[in-house]
Motif scaffolding. Structure first.
Motif, PDB file in Angstrom:
ATOM      1  N   GLU A   1      41.333  51.600  48.749  1.00 22.10           N
ATOM      2  CA  GLU A   1      40.641  51.284  47.505  1.00 22.10           C
ATOM      3  C   GLU A   1      40.989  52.339  46.478  1.00 22.10           C
ATOM      4  O   GLU A   1      40.415  53.421  46.505  1.00 22.10           O
ATOM      5  CB  GLU A   1      39.126  51.324  47.703  1.00 22.10           C
ATOM      6  CG  GLU A   1      38.596  50.234  48.584  1.00 22.10           C
ATOM      7  CD  GLU A   1      37.158  50.533  48.929  1.00 22.10           C
ATOM      8  OE1 GLU A   1      36.310  49.760  48.490  1.00 22.10           O
ATOM      9  OE2 GLU A   1      36.900  51.528  49.586  1.00 22.10           O
TER      10      GLU A   1
ATOM     11  N   ILE B   1      40.857  54.724  43.619  1.00 18.48           N
ATOM     12  CA  ILE B   1      39.688  55.182  42.869  1.00 18.48           C
ATOM     13  C   ILE B   1      40.104  55.421  41.434  1.00 18.48           C
ATOM     14  O   ILE B   1      41.190  55.896  41.169  1.00 18.48           O
ATOM     15  CB  ILE B   1      39.155  56.479  43.491  1.00 18.48           C
ATOM     16  CG1 ILE B   1      38.551  56.136  44.859  1.00 18.48           C
ATOM     17  CG2 ILE B   1      38.135  57.160  42.617  1.00 18.48           C
ATOM     18  CD1 ILE B   1      38.044  57.333  45.602  1.00 18.48           C
TER      19      ILE B   1
ATOM     20  N   HIS C   1      37.855  47.947  37.655  1.00 20.44           N
ATOM     21  CA  HIS C   1      37.536  48.218  39.052  1.00 20.44           C
ATOM     22  C   HIS C   1      36.568  47.142  39.514  1.00 20.44           C
ATOM     23  O   HIS C   1      35.377  47.209  39.251  1.00 20.44           O
ATOM     24  CB  HIS C   1      36.880  49.605  39.123  1.00 20.44           C
ATOM     25  CG  HIS C   1      36.737  50.104  40.511  1.00 20.44           C
ATOM     26  ND1 HIS C   1      35.610  49.911  41.236  1.00 20.44           N
ATOM     27  CD2 HIS C   1      37.596  50.787  41.304  1.00 20.44           C
ATOM     28  CE1 HIS C   1      35.763  50.466  42.428  1.00 20.44           C
ATOM     29  NE2 HIS C   1      36.967  51.002  42.474  1.00 20.44           N
TER      30      HIS C   1
ATOM     31  N   THR D   1      32.790  49.318  45.839  1.00 20.70           N
ATOM     32  CA  THR D   1      33.107  50.552  46.547  1.00 20.70           C
ATOM     33  C   THR D   1      31.794  51.210  46.920  1.00 20.70           C
ATOM     34  O   THR D   1      30.886  51.288  46.101  1.00 20.70           O
ATOM     35  CB  THR D   1      33.897  51.500  45.614  1.00 20.70           C
ATOM     36  OG1 THR D   1      34.999  50.769  45.085  1.00 20.70           O
ATOM     37  CG2 THR D   1      34.394  52.712  46.343  1.00 20.70           C
TER      38      THR D   1
ATOM     39  N   TRP E   1      29.846  54.594  48.340  1.00 24.20           N
ATOM     40  CA  TRP E   1      29.947  56.037  48.570  1.00 24.20           C
ATOM     41  C   TRP E   1      28.650  56.518  49.225  1.00 24.20           C
ATOM     42  O   TRP E   1      27.569  56.006  48.936  1.00 24.20           O
ATOM     43  CB  TRP E   1      30.108  56.782  47.243  1.00 24.20           C
ATOM     44  CG  TRP E   1      31.404  56.500  46.528  1.00 24.20           C
ATOM     45  CD1 TRP E   1      32.516  55.888  47.033  1.00 24.20           C
ATOM     46  CD2 TRP E   1      31.702  56.823  45.173  1.00 24.20           C
ATOM     47  NE1 TRP E   1      33.486  55.818  46.084  1.00 24.20           N
ATOM     48  CE2 TRP E   1      33.019  56.388  44.934  1.00 24.20           C
ATOM     49  CE3 TRP E   1      30.995  57.440  44.152  1.00 24.20           C
ATOM     50  CZ2 TRP E   1      33.637  56.555  43.697  1.00 24.20           C
ATOM     51  CZ3 TRP E   1      31.614  57.614  42.930  1.00 24.20           C
ATOM     52  CH2 TRP E   1      32.924  57.174  42.710  1.00 24.20           C
TER      53      TRP E   1
ATOM     54  N   THR F   1      30.627  50.401  41.916  1.00 25.59           N
ATOM     55  CA  THR F   1      30.426  51.472  42.898  1.00 25.59           C
ATOM     56  C   THR F   1      28.941  51.579  43.234  1.00 25.59           C
ATOM     57  O   THR F   1      28.102  51.650  42.339  1.00 25.59           O
ATOM     58  CB  THR F   1      30.915  52.820  42.337  1.00 25.59           C
ATOM     59  OG1 THR F   1      32.273  52.654  41.949  1.00 25.59           O
ATOM     60  CG2 THR F   1      30.811  53.913  43.377  1.00 25.59           C
TER      61      THR F   1
ATOM     62  N   SER G   1      33.336  54.080  51.965  1.00 26.61           N
ATOM     63  CA  SER G   1      34.727  54.562  52.034  1.00 26.61           C
ATOM     64  C   SER G   1      34.846  56.044  51.681  1.00 26.61           C
ATOM     65  O   SER G   1      35.895  56.645  51.872  1.00 26.61           O
ATOM     66  CB  SER G   1      35.600  53.755  51.073  1.00 26.61           C
ATOM     67  OG  SER G   1      35.129  53.936  49.757  1.00 26.61           O
ATOM     68  N   THR G   2      33.786  56.606  51.121  1.00 29.30           N
ATOM     69  CA  THR G   2      33.867  57.994  50.674  1.00 29.30           C
ATOM     70  C   THR G   2      32.558  58.710  50.990  1.00 29.30           C
ATOM     71  O   THR G   2      31.479  58.156  50.774  1.00 29.30           O
ATOM     72  CB  THR G   2      34.126  58.062  49.145  1.00 29.30           C
ATOM     73  OG1 THR G   2      35.253  57.228  48.848  1.00 29.30           O
ATOM     74  CG2 THR G   2      34.442  59.473  48.697  1.00 29.30           C
TER      75      THR G   2
END
Ligand SMILES: Cc1cc2nc3c(=O)[nH]c(=O)nc-3n(C[C@H](O)[C@H](O)[C@H](O)COP(=O)(O)OP(=O)(O)OC[C@H]3O[C@@H](n4cnc5c(N)ncnc54)[C@H](O)[C@@H]3O)c2cc1C
Length: 349
Positions: A7, A9, A15, A19, A21, A53, A108-109
């Motif tokens: 993905e 960033i 975007h 996503t 986090w 996000t 993912s983060t």
């Protein structure tokens, strides 16, 4: 361009994919660390720039939610695993909890504030989860590179190195920018954060990592890494007794005392106060360096400080190269006068 990113960033404005986090919130003795709150708020700033996000938080250990009121910005869900046995850091339990939460949310983060705990936990997680670990990233704001990489000083600040994540899952430990930033992200307006208590999770078997020892801070003292104002003393303070002045100054200004390494090696101050390459990284708004020469190893720990004031009797001391204000003089003469002037000023206020 690396092709392994799942993905990308930072494609601001276009975007479209969601996503997720996760921000790790650290507590000590039930108090959520200011550095974790700063990390959450900075991640929220970044998330606000990237539509789609979603930010989650994870707070292991018992800590009252009330203390976070008005201090957390943005939107998201914070999971609290409030079990007593998570009060103290245990790598085995914490690793499992973070890994389970990441999997559950398919995040993912993962973000940590750069602390002693995260320096231990993040590398363990990166191995277990086969994630890219980018540690000590100073910039997680709108200058964060589009590729998810980060730049940070290495070799005690003599080189700026760029790091890129190679794995789909990334872990960042973010070093601070000046604590309680002068222009903080508005945490009070528009924040919408839900707190969800996690079910106690089954721990099978005994913990493999026994607690070796826990060092408690003296009640009423502020952790130097969390303080908005740091009064640091070096070898030129002349001895343990020289620090009484710094303690008084710290009390007057509402800050914390820090120290250079020789001071700690001499046993004048505890290691918990050491700032630098082999000590703590601090990012206060105001850093007053008293009788500190300004070695690269010391600067490595305070390079993100806001305003730096240096007091040194040697006009050529390297600390003056990084200072915003410098006073050339003997600390034993300058400090009592500074203290007196400050106390007089504060009394009039
Ligand atoms: C691997 C490694 C890791 C290290 N990690 C760290 C670290 O984490 N943190 C750290 O701080 N250091 C660290 N060091 C040590 C570092 O190299 C320096 O030796 C150290 O920072 C110097 O500390 P200082 O400035 O207090 O002492 P000094 O370098 O001795 O400087 C004392 C200063 O006080 C001034 N002074 C003396 N008397 C007075 C007075 N009465 N009034 C005003 N000024 C006065 C002098 O002019 C001088 O500038 C590390 C070194 C190595 C090799």
């Amino acid at each position: 361009m690396n092709t392994l990113y799942s993905e990308p960033i930072g494609k601001r404005g276009n975007h479209t994919t969601m996503t997720k986090w996760l921000v790790f919130l650290e507590q000590r003795e039930g108090i959520v660390k200011q550095s974790s709150i700063d990390a959450w708020n900075r991640v929220q700033e970044l998330a606000a720039l990237l539509p789609g996000t979603v930010v989650y938080g994870l707070l292991p250990g018992p800590a009252s939610i009330g203390q976070l009121e008005g201090r957390l910005a943005g939107k998201g869900v914070i999971y609290q695993a409030g079990e007593e046995r998570l009060r103290l850091y245990n790598p085995q339990h914490y690793m499992r909890l973070v890994a389970d939460t990441l999997t559950k949310e398919d995040a993912s983060t993962l973000f940590f504030a750069d602390t002693a705990l995260s320096r231990d936990l993040a590398p363990r997680l990166s191995v277990r989860l086969q994630a890219s670990l980018l540690s000590g990233c100073p910039t997680l704001d709108d200058t964060w590179p589009d590729d998810g990489g980060c730049r940070r000083p290495v070799y005690s600040g003599s080189v700026i190195a760029s790091f890129l994540p190679l794995r789909p899952l990334r872990i960042y430990t973010t070093s601070s920018r000046p604590t309680h930033s002068a222009a903080p992200f508005d945490a009070s307006s528009g924040a919408h954060i839900a707190f969800v208590a996690l079910e106690p999770y089954a721990i099978t078997g005994e913990a493999l990592f026994p607690l070796v020892r826990q060092l408690a801070m003296h009640k009423g003292t502020t952790d130097v890494a969390e303080a908005g104002i740091v009064i640091a003393g070096g070898r030129g303070m002349g001895g343990q007794e020289g620090f009484a002045l710094l303690e008084e100054l710290a009390r007057t200004l509402g800050g914390a005392v820090g120290a250079s390494r020789p001071v700690v090696d001499e046993g004048w101050r505890p290691h918990a106060e050491q700032i630098g390459q082999t000590g703590k990284t601090v990012a206060p708004l105001l850093y007053i360096a008293c009788a500190i020469s300004g070695s690269p190893q010391h600067l490595a720990g305070m390079g993100s400080a806001g305003t730096v004031v240096a007091i040194n009797r040697d006009p050529h001391a390297p600390i003056f190269d990084v200072a915003d204000y410098g006073i050339v003089g003997d600390v034993h003469i300058v400090l009592p006068k500074l203290l007196e002037a400050l106390q007089e000023f504060l009394q009039k206020k």
